[in-house]
Design a protein around this motif. Structure first.
Motif, PDB file in Angstrom:
ATOM      1  N   PRO A   9      -1.878  10.254  -3.238  1.00  0.00           N
ATOM      2  CA  PRO A   9      -2.540  10.060  -4.473  1.00  0.00           C
ATOM      3  C   PRO A   9      -3.654  11.262  -4.560  1.00  0.00           C
ATOM      4  CG  PRO A   9      -3.193   8.457  -3.083  1.00  0.00           C
ATOM      5  CD  PRO A   9      -1.813   9.058  -2.315  1.00  0.00           C
ATOM      6  N   ALA A  10      -4.091  11.465  -5.928  1.00  0.00           N
ATOM      7  CA  ALA A  10      -5.016  12.384  -6.161  1.00  0.00           C
ATOM      8  C   ALA A  10      -6.170  11.994  -5.143  1.00  0.00           C
ATOM      9  CB  ALA A  10      -5.130  12.447  -7.706  1.00  0.00           C
ATOM     10  N   THR A  11      -6.833  13.057  -4.849  1.00  0.00           N
ATOM     11  CA  THR A  11      -8.318  12.763  -4.341  1.00  0.00           C
ATOM     12  C   THR A  11      -9.362  12.381  -4.843  1.00  0.00           C
ATOM     13  OG1 THR A  11      -9.005  15.034  -4.554  1.00  0.00           O
ATOM     14  CG2 THR A  11      -7.632  14.667  -2.565  1.00  0.00           C
ATOM     15  N   THR A  12      -9.343  12.251  -6.292  1.00  0.00           N
ATOM     16  CA  THR A  12     -10.224  11.821  -7.293  1.00  0.00           C
ATOM     17  C   THR A  12      -9.898  10.449  -8.133  1.00  0.00           C
ATOM     18  OG1 THR A  12      -9.558  13.346  -8.722  1.00  0.00           O
ATOM     19  CG2 THR A  12     -11.632  13.900  -7.328  1.00  0.00           C
ATOM     20  N   ALA A  13      -8.740  10.249  -7.539  1.00  0.00           N
ATOM     21  CA  ALA A  13      -8.207   8.761  -8.382  1.00  0.00           C
ATOM     22  C   ALA A  13      -9.124   7.561  -8.413  1.00  0.00           C
ATOM     23  CB  ALA A  13      -6.757   8.425  -7.965  1.00  0.00           C
ATOM     24  N   ASP A  14      -9.127   6.806  -9.061  1.00  0.00           N
ATOM     25  CA  ASP A  14      -9.773   5.565  -9.134  1.00  0.00           C
ATOM     26  C   ASP A  14      -9.280   4.653  -8.252  1.00  0.00           C
ATOM     27  OD1 ASP A  14      -7.873   3.301 -10.542  1.00  0.00           O
ATOM     28  OD2 ASP A  14      -7.504   5.031 -11.798  1.00  0.00           O
ATOM     29  N   GLU A  15     -10.044   3.646  -7.714  1.00  0.00           N
ATOM     30  CA  GLU A  15      -9.614   2.780  -6.672  1.00  0.00           C
ATOM     31  C   GLU A  15      -8.285   2.269  -6.658  1.00  0.00           C
ATOM     32  OE1 GLU A  15     -11.347  -1.089  -4.139  1.00  0.00           O
ATOM     33  OE2 GLU A  15     -11.844  -0.664  -6.168  1.00  0.00           O
ATOM     34  N   ARG A  16      -7.858   1.554  -7.846  1.00  0.00           N
ATOM     35  CA  ARG A  16      -6.346   1.041  -7.837  1.00  0.00           C
ATOM     36  C   ARG A  16      -5.464   2.153  -7.788  1.00  0.00           C
ATOM     37  NH1 ARG A  16      -4.642  -4.160 -11.017  1.00  0.00           N
ATOM     38  NH2 ARG A  16      -2.424  -4.009 -10.302  1.00  0.00           N
ATOM     39  N   THR A  17      -5.464   3.275  -8.387  1.00  0.00           N
ATOM     40  CA  THR A  17      -4.477   4.338  -8.385  1.00  0.00           C
ATOM     41  C   THR A  17      -4.243   4.573  -7.113  1.00  0.00           C
ATOM     42  OG1 THR A  17      -4.941   5.064 -10.831  1.00  0.00           O
ATOM     43  CG2 THR A  17      -3.766   6.456  -9.613  1.00  0.00           C
ATOM     44  N   MET A  18      -5.555   4.705  -6.371  1.00  0.00           N
ATOM     45  CA  MET A  18      -5.486   5.462  -4.919  1.00  0.00           C
ATOM     46  C   MET A  18      -4.723   4.316  -4.139  1.00  0.00           C
ATOM     47  SD  MET A  18      -7.111   7.854  -3.142  1.00  0.00           S
ATOM     48  CE  MET A  18      -8.510   8.347  -4.105  1.00  0.00           C
ATOM     49  N   LEU A  19      -4.968   3.128  -4.320  1.00  0.00           N
ATOM     50  CA  LEU A  19      -4.546   1.997  -3.487  1.00  0.00           C
ATOM     51  C   LEU A  19      -2.995   2.092  -3.706  1.00  0.00           C
ATOM     52  CD1 LEU A  19      -7.104  -0.866  -3.516  1.00  0.00           C
ATOM     53  CD2 LEU A  19      -6.253   0.530  -1.566  1.00  0.00           C
ATOM     54  N   GLU A  20      -2.639   2.001  -4.989  1.00  0.00           N
ATOM     55  CA  GLU A  20      -0.905   1.976  -5.056  1.00  0.00           C
ATOM     56  C   GLU A  20      -0.455   3.311  -4.754  1.00  0.00           C
ATOM     57  OE1 GLU A  20      -1.222   0.800  -9.423  1.00  0.00           O
ATOM     58  OE2 GLU A  20      -1.389  -1.331  -9.140  1.00  0.00           O
ATOM     59  N   GLY A  21      -1.029   4.262  -5.055  1.00  0.00           N
ATOM     60  CA  GLY A  21      -0.780   5.665  -4.684  1.00  0.00           C
ATOM     61  C   GLY A  21      -0.313   5.701  -2.955  1.00  0.00           C
ATOM     62  N   TRP A  22      -1.301   5.303  -2.453  1.00  0.00           N
ATOM     63  CA  TRP A  22      -1.036   5.394  -0.832  1.00  0.00           C
ATOM     64  C   TRP A  22       0.095   4.257  -0.434  1.00  0.00           C
ATOM     65  CZ3 TRP A  22      -1.548   9.170   2.098  1.00  0.00           C
ATOM     66  CH2 TRP A  22      -2.749   9.865   1.953  1.00  0.00           C
ATOM     67  N   LEU A  23       0.284   3.141  -1.250  1.00  0.00           N
ATOM     68  CA  LEU A  23       1.147   2.223  -0.796  1.00  0.00           C
ATOM     69  C   LEU A  23       2.547   2.845  -1.080  1.00  0.00           C
ATOM     70  CD1 LEU A  23       2.359  -0.511   0.024  1.00  0.00           C
ATOM     71  CD2 LEU A  23       1.654  -1.563  -2.022  1.00  0.00           C
ATOM     72  N   ASP A  24       2.485   3.336  -2.196  1.00  0.00           N
ATOM     73  CA  ASP A  24       3.788   4.103  -2.680  1.00  0.00           C
ATOM     74  C   ASP A  24       4.339   5.264  -1.792  1.00  0.00           C
ATOM     75  OD1 ASP A  24       4.791   2.353  -4.636  1.00  0.00           O
ATOM     76  OD2 ASP A  24       3.642   3.842  -6.235  1.00  0.00           O
ATOM     77  N   TYR A  25       3.275   5.839  -1.267  1.00  0.00           N
ATOM     78  CA  TYR A  25       3.685   6.893  -0.351  1.00  0.00           C
ATOM     79  C   TYR A  25       3.878   6.509   0.728  1.00  0.00           C
ATOM     80  CZ  TYR A  25       2.373  10.987   3.041  1.00  0.00           C
ATOM     81  OH  TYR A  25       2.549  11.879   3.803  1.00  0.00           O
ATOM     82  N   HIS A  26       3.698   5.712   1.459  1.00  0.00           N
ATOM     83  CA  HIS A  26       4.166   4.719   2.648  1.00  0.00           C
ATOM     84  C   HIS A  26       5.435   4.085   2.487  1.00  0.00           C
ATOM     85  CE1 HIS A  26       1.064   5.966   5.585  1.00  0.00           C
ATOM     86  NE2 HIS A  26      -0.054   5.539   4.646  1.00  0.00           N
ATOM     87  N   ARG A  27       5.744   3.637   1.340  1.00  0.00           N
ATOM     88  CA  ARG A  27       7.241   3.296   1.141  1.00  0.00           C
ATOM     89  C   ARG A  27       8.092   4.393   0.893  1.00  0.00           C
ATOM     90  NH1 ARG A  27       4.708  -0.313  -4.104  1.00  0.00           N
ATOM     91  NH2 ARG A  27       4.745  -2.375  -2.929  1.00  0.00           N
ATOM     92  N   GLN A  28       7.778   5.519   0.321  1.00  0.00           N
ATOM     93  CA  GLN A  28       8.539   6.492   0.364  1.00  0.00           C
ATOM     94  C   GLN A  28       8.714   7.153   1.560  1.00  0.00           C
ATOM     95  OE1 GLN A  28       6.219   8.851  -2.434  1.00  0.00           O
ATOM     96  NE2 GLN A  28       6.770   7.816  -4.277  1.00  0.00           N
ATOM     97  N   THR A  29       7.593   7.188   2.739  1.00  0.00           N
ATOM     98  CA  THR A  29       7.758   7.740   3.927  1.00  0.00           C
ATOM     99  C   THR A  29       9.023   7.216   4.722  1.00  0.00           C
ATOM    100  OG1 THR A  29       5.565   8.495   4.022  1.00  0.00           O
ATOM    101  CG2 THR A  29       6.766   8.115   6.299  1.00  0.00           C
ATOM    102  N   LEU A  30       8.881   5.867   4.737  1.00  0.00           N
ATOM    103  CA  LEU A  30      10.132   4.881   5.250  1.00  0.00           C
ATOM    104  C   LEU A  30      11.294   5.255   4.791  1.00  0.00           C
ATOM    105  CD1 LEU A  30      10.700   2.991   7.453  1.00  0.00           C
ATOM    106  CD2 LEU A  30      10.392   1.039   5.886  1.00  0.00           C
ATOM    107  N   ALA A  31      11.540   5.311   3.459  1.00  0.00           N
ATOM    108  CA  ALA A  31      12.755   5.730   2.745  1.00  0.00           C
ATOM    109  C   ALA A  31      13.093   7.229   3.385  1.00  0.00           C
ATOM    110  CB  ALA A  31      12.832   5.796   1.487  1.00  0.00           C
ATOM    111  N   TRP A  32      12.334   7.969   3.489  1.00  0.00           N
ATOM    112  CA  TRP A  32      12.607   9.222   4.115  1.00  0.00           C
ATOM    113  C   TRP A  32      12.903   9.501   5.409  1.00  0.00           C
ATOM    114  CZ3 TRP A  32       8.549  12.440   6.969  1.00  0.00           C
ATOM    115  CH2 TRP A  32       8.868  13.807   7.065  1.00  0.00           C
ATOM    116  N   LYS A  33      12.355   8.786   6.346  1.00  0.00           N
ATOM    117  CA  LYS A  33      12.696   8.357   7.510  1.00  0.00           C
ATOM    118  C   LYS A  33      14.252   7.949   7.914  1.00  0.00           C
ATOM    119  CE  LYS A  33       9.299   9.954   9.811  1.00  0.00           C
ATOM    120  NZ  LYS A  33       9.401  11.374  10.613  1.00  0.00           N
ATOM    121  N   CYS A  34      14.617   7.148   6.819  1.00  0.00           N
ATOM    122  CA  CYS A  34      16.041   6.681   6.829  1.00  0.00           C
ATOM    123  C   CYS A  34      17.184   7.567   5.984  1.00  0.00           C
ATOM    124  CB  CYS A  34      16.158   5.438   6.313  1.00  0.00           C
ATOM    125  SG  CYS A  34      15.088   3.949   6.990  1.00  0.00           S
ATOM    126  N   GLU A  35      16.585   8.595   5.379  1.00  0.00           N
ATOM    127  CA  GLU A  35      17.586   9.306   4.520  1.00  0.00           C
ATOM    128  C   GLU A  35      18.526  10.046   5.150  1.00  0.00           C
ATOM    129  OE1 GLU A  35      15.869  12.916   2.346  1.00  0.00           O
ATOM    130  OE2 GLU A  35      16.148  11.397   0.744  1.00  0.00           O
TER     131      GLU A  35
END
Length: 170
Positions: free
Chosen positions: A8-34
């Motif tokens: 997520p953007a380093t200046t994002a609001d709190e909700r965008t930041m939390l949702e962004g990091w959650l999506d980042y980690h979801r994508q990381t797990l998918a990437w590890k399986c790809e």
């Protein structure tokens, strides 16, 4: 499938930041399986642990379901892979278990999680309670917990992937 992870953007609001990091980690797990075969994804490669990449994905489908359906909205959603007789059923894989099914189920739970969370503010309290403690949570806590849950299991996925085919990476 080509998985693009974005922090997520380093200046994002709190909700965008939390949702962004959650999506980042979801994508990381998918990437590890790809790009792995079903057999590789089913391999419990770090004995004596029963963990496998596919098992982790199935586990995270259960975790998404538990927090974003059962706790957040008080939905009476039963388990997907585990049972009372086999509480770790998501990790007990057979030859008939496929990546296609596990991935589709996980993605469906993620989409439901996003839809359910969109109805709540960060300070809003869950409609359901934790099944063991009876506690309620605000959405902010839930997001933070899910980021922690994915980050921990992504560490497991790093080790599993390296053992399966030697691939490393963050």
């Amino acid at each position: 499938m080509t998985n693009e992870r974005r922090e997520p953007a380093t200046t994002a609001d709190e909700r965008t930041m939390l949702e962004g990091w959650l999506d980042y980690h979801r994508q990381t797990l998918a990437w590890k399986c790809e790009g792995r075969t079903d057999a590789q994804l089913r391999t419990a490669a770090v004995e004596p642990s029963e963990l496998s990449l596919m098992g982790l994905v199935r586990h995270m489908a259960e975790v998404e379901r538990g927090w974003f359906r059962k706790v957040l909205t008080d939905e009476d959603a039963g388990p997907i892979y585990y049972t009372e007789e086999d509480p770790d059923g998501e990790f007990h894989l057979s030859e008939s278990d496929t990546w296609e099914e596990a991935y589709a189920t996980w993605q469906s739970e993620i989409e439901t999680a996003r839809r359910n969370a969109a109805r709540f503010g960060l300070d809003d309290i869950t409609e359901g309670k934790h099944r063991r403690t009876g506690e309620r949570f605000n959405l902010r806590w839930l997001y933070t917990h899910m980021i922690e849950e994915y980050a921990r299991h992504n560490g497991h996925a790093d080790l599993l992937r390296e053992r399966v085919d030697g691939a490393t990476g963050d």
